[in-house]
Enzyme design. Structure first.
Site, short mmCIF file in Angstrom:
data_model
loop_
_atom_site.label_atom_id
_atom_site.label_comp_id
_atom_site.label_asym_id
_atom_site.label_seq_id
_atom_site.Cartn_x
_atom_site.Cartn_y
_atom_site.Cartn_z
N ASP A 138 5.20 -6.28 0.92
CA ASP A 138 4.86 -4.91 0.41
C ASP A 138 3.42 -4.54 0.95
OD1 ASP A 138 5.10 -2.36 -0.95
OD2 ASP A 138 4.10 -3.42 -2.70
N SER A 139 3.16 -3.53 0.84
CA SER A 139 1.98 -3.03 1.32
C SER A 139 0.71 -3.41 0.14
CB SER A 139 1.72 -1.14 1.23
OG SER A 139 2.50 -0.92 -0.11
N CYS A 151 9.09 -2.73 -0.14
CA CYS A 151 8.06 -1.30 0.14
C CYS A 151 8.87 -0.36 0.62
CB CYS A 151 7.05 -1.85 1.32
SG CYS A 151 5.95 -0.27 1.62
N GLU A 190 -2.89 0.79 -8.67
CA GLU A 190 -3.73 -0.34 -8.23
C GLU A 190 -4.94 -0.48 -9.02
OE1 GLU A 190 -3.59 -2.40 -5.17
OE2 GLU A 190 -1.38 -1.56 -4.91
N CYS A 224 9.24 4.01 -5.08
CA CYS A 224 8.21 3.16 -4.52
C CYS A 224 8.36 1.88 -5.59
CB CYS A 224 7.08 4.08 -4.90
SG CYS A 224 5.57 3.50 -4.46
N HIS A 255 5.82 0.27 -6.56
CA HIS A 255 4.81 0.42 -7.54
C HIS A 255 5.03 1.05 -8.68
CE1 HIS A 255 1.87 -0.73 -4.26
NE2 HIS A 255 0.96 -0.66 -4.78
N1 DGL Z 1 4.83 0.14 -2.50
C1 DGL Z 1 4.89 1.06 -1.61
C2 DGL Z 1 6.24 1.84 -1.41
O1 DGL Z 1 7.02 1.33 -2.02
C3 DGL Z 1 3.84 2.24 -1.89
C4 DGL Z 1 2.40 1.84 -1.84
C5 DGL Z 1 1.91 2.42 -0.55
O2 DGL Z 1 1.50 3.51 -0.18
O3 DGL Z 1 1.42 1.61 0.20
O4 DGL Z 1 6.35 2.76 -0.94
#
Ligand code: DGL
Length: 269
Positions: free
Chosen positions: A12-13, A75, A155, A187, A189
């Protein structure tokens, strides 16, 4: 050649993918897991597709050097833009998180239901959810809303704050007005802000791809007969920057279960 003892690579990011990793570990506790969170470069959600593809390739290269038998792109933004590029790099199975979310929606929602979709700007602009829904012949109506402020709030540990409530209302009121009964957390997150969403909008049934992704991974490993059956397993977490929020979430989700947690460099420069 993938062997049963090889690991599952997940990325993931940042920390959001841990919501998917947690479900994978619950469903497949015997599997060795290697996670990469690109904490130094998060967020991906407002970056160009070229950049997201480049970052995703670099991470894939890193994961491939760790003896993996499958990759889970945990992600949504990377799943929206980089799945094909990743699949070009390897013959092992590569799973994104969008298809599982759409499958969950089409299984749960009546054919004419309205579903809100919240995601990063990149994911919304890519149209990946609409394309996947069409491919699966789903007839539900999607109403989408980009929520660029949610990832930084999460975050920074503000998922359960008054500030989060104000921002959530701004994003979600229009979806509620449009008659959405379902809300896709587009997302990885967002499950972390789900308690606040449930409190404010009890009428939404939340669709979160983590569980469905873990289920699909289990099916796939079984089909290819590469499930690992030994009892003890390893969880290794790598990040591009050691952040407090990542450390906190690791402890919350995997208390005492992580065998390795360290910063890793992706390139040789
Ligand atoms: N976890 C990323 C997603 O599912 C979102 C976070 C980001 O913008 O990097 O898109």
């Amino acid at each position: 050649m993938a062997t049963n003892d090889n690991s599952i690579g997940v990325f993931d990011s940042g920390l959001g993918g841990l919501t998917v990793l947690r479900e994978i570990h619950k469903r497949l506790p015997h599997e060795n897991l290697v996670y990469f969170g690109d904490t130094a470069r998060v967020p991906y959600g407002n970056k160009s597709s070229e950049t997201i593809i480049r970052y995703s390739r670099e991470i894939t290269q890193f994961l491939l050097s760790h003896n993996i038998k499958a990759i889970v792109v945990a992600c949504n933004t990377a799943s929206s833009f980089a799945l094909d590029a990743i699949r070009e790099m390897t013959a092992i199975p590569v799973l994104g998180v969008i298809e599982p979310a759409i499958r969950s929606l089409t299984q749960k929602a009546k054919s004419q239901s309205v579903a809100g979709l919240i995601a990063t700007r990149g994911t919304i602009q890519s149209g990946a959810y609409e394309k996947t829904l069409n491919l699966k012949r789903g007839t539900q109506k999607l109403v989408s809303q980009a929520c660029p402020l949610l990832v930084p709030l999460i975050e920074e540990g503000y998922a359960d704050s008054a500030a989060a409530e104000i921002i959530l209302k701004d994003y979600l009121d229009p979806l509620s007005v449009s008659g959405a009964e379902y809300l896709i957390l587009g997302c990885t997150h967002y499950p972390l802000i789900a308690p606040a969403i449930k409190r404010l909008y009890p009428q939404f049934t939340l669709i979160d791809s983590a569980e469905e992704t873990a289920l699909e991974l289990a099916r796939l490993l079984e089909e290819r007969q590469i499930l690992r059956e030994k009892v003890e397993s390893r969880i290794e977490l790598f990040v591009s920057d050691m952040t407090k929020s990542m450390q906190n979430l690791k402890d919350l989700f995997f208390a005492g279960r992580v065998d390795r947690f360290e910063v890793a460099r992706l390139t040789d420069d």
